[in-house]
Design a protein around this motif. Sequence first.
Motif, PDB file in Angstrom:
ATOM      1  N   ALA A 190       0.813  -1.219   0.000  1.00 28.90           N
ATOM      2  CA  ALA A 190       0.000   0.000   0.000  1.00 28.90           C
ATOM      3  C   ALA A 190       0.845   1.267   0.000  1.00 28.90           C
ATOM      4  N   THR A 191       2.048   1.194   0.584  1.00 28.42           N
ATOM      5  CA  THR A 191       2.900   2.381   0.694  1.00 28.42           C
ATOM      6  C   THR A 191       3.769   2.608  -0.535  1.00 28.42           C
TER       7      THR A 191
ATOM      8  N   VAL B 258       4.770   3.754  -4.199  1.00 33.59           N
ATOM      9  CA  VAL B 258       4.320   4.863  -5.055  1.00 33.59           C
ATOM     10  C   VAL B 258       3.737   4.296  -6.347  1.00 33.59           C
TER      11      VAL B 258
ATOM     12  N   VAL C 110       1.095   5.880  -3.749  1.00 33.74           N
ATOM     13  CA  VAL C 110       0.565   5.399  -2.478  1.00 33.74           C
ATOM     14  C   VAL C 110      -0.943   5.202  -2.586  1.00 33.74           C
ATOM     15  N   CYS C 111      -1.417   4.097  -2.029  1.00 36.61           N
ATOM     16  CA  CYS C 111      -2.853   3.820  -1.988  1.00 36.61           C
ATOM     17  C   CYS C 111      -3.378   4.245  -0.622  1.00 36.61           C
ATOM     18  N   ASN C 112      -3.948   5.432  -0.548  1.00 36.41           N
ATOM     19  CA  ASN C 112      -4.351   5.997   0.738  1.00 36.41           C
ATOM     20  C   ASN C 112      -5.537   5.278   1.365  1.00 36.41           C
ATOM     21  N   ASP C 113      -6.408   4.676   0.546  1.00 34.10           N
ATOM     22  CA  ASP C 113      -7.568   3.996   1.120  1.00 34.10           C
ATOM     23  C   ASP C 113      -7.414   2.483   1.150  1.00 34.10           C
ATOM     24  N   CYS C 114      -6.202   1.993   0.898  1.00 35.57           N
ATOM     25  CA  CYS C 114      -5.938   0.559   1.028  1.00 35.57           C
ATOM     26  C   CYS C 114      -5.793   0.175   2.498  1.00 35.57           C
TER      27      CYS C 114
ATOM     28  N   PRO D 284      -3.812  -1.691   5.565  1.00 30.00           N
ATOM     29  CA  PRO D 284      -2.357  -1.725   5.776  1.00 30.00           C
ATOM     30  C   PRO D 284      -1.655  -2.901   5.120  1.00 30.00           C
TER      31      PRO D 284
ATOM     32  N   ARG E 294      -5.698  -3.019  -8.548  1.00 26.68           N
ATOM     33  CA  ARG E 294      -6.118  -3.240  -7.159  1.00 26.68           C
ATOM     34  C   ARG E 294      -7.381  -4.087  -7.154  1.00 26.68           C
TER      35      ARG E 294
END
Length: 205
Positions: free
Chosen positions: A124-125, A127, A129-133, A135, A159
Amino acid sequence: MKTPIYIILLFLFSMSTCKAQVPLIEKYGNITNGIYYQDTNNDLGKLEGVWLFENNNEILKIQLMKKEQDLVSYSNVSYLEDVLYGEYQYVNANNVQVVNTLSNIFAYTDVSEHLIYGNYIMEATHVPVCNDCLPDERRVEVSIQDPARDYFDYNMIIRHVPAQQSGTPEHIIVRIKMSDMGLYPEGQPTDDRLPLRRELILYKQ
């Protein structure tokens, strides 16, 4: 195409004592001879199937399949890996069919010849970055080619979103991007024909 030599190499590889299985996510930056990089978390497997985006005239239809134990051999390194491959149809917003190679899904022995190919596992982190994924959620990045612009370097981030109790069906969210390192051959078209820099939702068919 992979020749009979490939089959011989695969047989010899499978008979080797070096059969260690390693999660696919550990492959990048640490490729080791004789390893099987396996889709142990089903990051690739859950993307198999036919997926469809429709918005008025615009259509993106993708068929994805997983190849297990695909042999990769170069220089003095040989290893096996699970890989995702596929073909697609894209009709743009002007109702012009840009690409349709869905009929080629079983056309090649060498799965790297398909327009969609790859197995890069993204956390998820990574680049972008998937902010709503969640952890521990992972995405998959593959290459995708425009057969009329094969000199462009396109990648597609996928995704997977499972079906929700709220009634939202299983779907994937894809984002196609082009590398800034691409070079245009002199005299060749430089226009983009694929839906870049957008998130498209494709539902499982």
